[in-house]
Design a protein around this motif. Sequence first.
Motif, mmCIF file in Angstrom:
data_model
loop_
_atom_site.group_PDB
_atom_site.id
_atom_site.type_symbol
_atom_site.label_atom_id
_atom_site.label_comp_id
_atom_site.label_asym_id
_atom_site.label_seq_id
_atom_site.Cartn_x
_atom_site.Cartn_y
_atom_site.Cartn_z
ATOM 1 N N LEU A 118 0.822 -1.215 0.000
ATOM 2 C CA LEU A 118 0.000 0.000 0.000
ATOM 3 C C LEU A 118 0.859 1.269 0.000
ATOM 4 N N GLY A 119 2.187 1.083 0.028
ATOM 5 C CA GLY A 119 3.072 2.246 -0.042
ATOM 6 C C GLY A 119 3.418 2.852 1.299
ATOM 7 N N GLY A 120 3.134 2.138 2.412
ATOM 8 C CA GLY A 120 3.446 2.659 3.731
ATOM 9 C C GLY A 120 4.890 2.411 4.126
ATOM 10 N N ASN A 121 5.311 3.018 5.240
ATOM 11 C CA ASN A 121 6.679 2.864 5.738
ATOM 12 C C ASN A 121 6.766 1.621 6.612
ATOM 13 N N ILE A 122 7.706 0.717 6.297
ATOM 14 C CA ILE A 122 7.808 -0.553 7.032
ATOM 15 C C ILE A 122 9.160 -0.715 7.725
ATOM 16 N N ASP A 123 10.007 0.305 7.694
ATOM 17 C CA ASP A 123 11.353 0.166 8.271
ATOM 18 C C ASP A 123 11.302 -0.198 9.748
ATOM 19 N N SER A 124 10.496 0.526 10.526
ATOM 20 C CA SER A 124 10.423 0.264 11.972
ATOM 21 C C SER A 124 9.790 -1.092 12.252
ATOM 22 N N LEU A 125 8.858 -1.528 11.394
ATOM 23 C CA LEU A 125 8.206 -2.825 11.603
ATOM 24 C C LEU A 125 9.178 -3.974 11.367
ATOM 25 N N ILE A 126 10.072 -3.826 10.411
ATOM 26 C CA ILE A 126 11.069 -4.868 10.155
ATOM 27 C C ILE A 126 12.007 -4.999 11.351
ATOM 28 N N ILE A 127 12.425 -3.867 11.923
ATOM 29 C CA ILE A 127 13.278 -3.891 13.125
ATOM 30 C C ILE A 127 12.538 -4.566 14.273
ATOM 31 N N LEU A 128 11.241 -4.246 14.428
ATOM 32 C CA LEU A 128 10.428 -4.838 15.486
ATOM 33 C C LEU A 128 10.288 -6.347 15.311
ATOM 34 N N LYS A 129 10.080 -6.781 14.073
ATOM 35 C CA LYS A 129 9.948 -8.213 13.809
ATOM 36 C C LYS A 129 11.236 -8.952 14.185
#
Length: 303
Positions: free
Chosen positions: A74-85
């Motif tokens: 959807l074009g959102g920012n996922i950088d912080s989510l990858i770190i969290l995962k």
Amino acid sequence: MSEDKTKRNRDIIRIILIAVLAIVVAGAILKINEGVAEREAIQAEYDATKANLTSKLDSISTELNGKILEISDLGGNIDSLIILKDSITSERDQLQRTRKANKALIQRLDRKVNGYEELLLAKDVEIADLKKINNELLEENNELKVDKNELNETINAAAERERQYQQKISLAAKHRAENIKIFNINSRGREKEGDFRKRQSQKIKVTFNIAENDVAPVSGHKIMIQLVDPSGNVVFDVARGSGSFKVDGKEQFFTAMQEIVFDNSKQELSFVYDKGSQFDTGDYKVVILADTYEMGIGTFNVR
């Protein structure tokens, strides 16, 4: 009597001491057993909690991975989510490596799991917002495409009208030769219009006017004539002023050429061509050209 009494007293004391010692040993054994049971119960509870937390962390990691993919699409920012995962994976691995009960670790991870679950709910809201934005953008994009297509159609229609207009202008701007006359010139220099006999001449004269044309601009042109013999060949002699030009990449020849500046004054042009030998009998054609297009045609016959 005194010694017997003393002996009995000693036996009584011994019995009491043994009884007390037995009670103490029994109490100690009981306490040890209770401690073991308590530790086993604590370990069992830890193992159950550990398994439950591990399952929750795996579930959260899987769900988070799905949301990362969806948000990315959807074009959102996922950088912080990858770190969290990555952090969740590390915590799960740490928990699995811990064999003995660790109350502090369990409490810390339990609090984090609750936070992760709240984060997943928040990401559901974010995904819904992104979908809404994307749908709005899609609708706007579709509207823009429709507008663009309509604009392109309008532009194309205008371009086609302009092309047709320019074509008409181009056709209208082309020059025409009028009052075309062809003379033969004999050895005494006399001119005679029309057909002539083979033995009479080897020289011709072509005259014509350039017709009025208010559309054509004042500009320079190469005016050429092609003298075409009865066999269909252009009479051509470089030594007598002949040459060649190209039309659509193909070479063509001209018999004679003049350069003029068109001034819309019905200019009269005259070409004299001396063949250098007698004309063969048959029908001849004189094609008059302006640059590369045809202005007019005249004919004559040699008997």
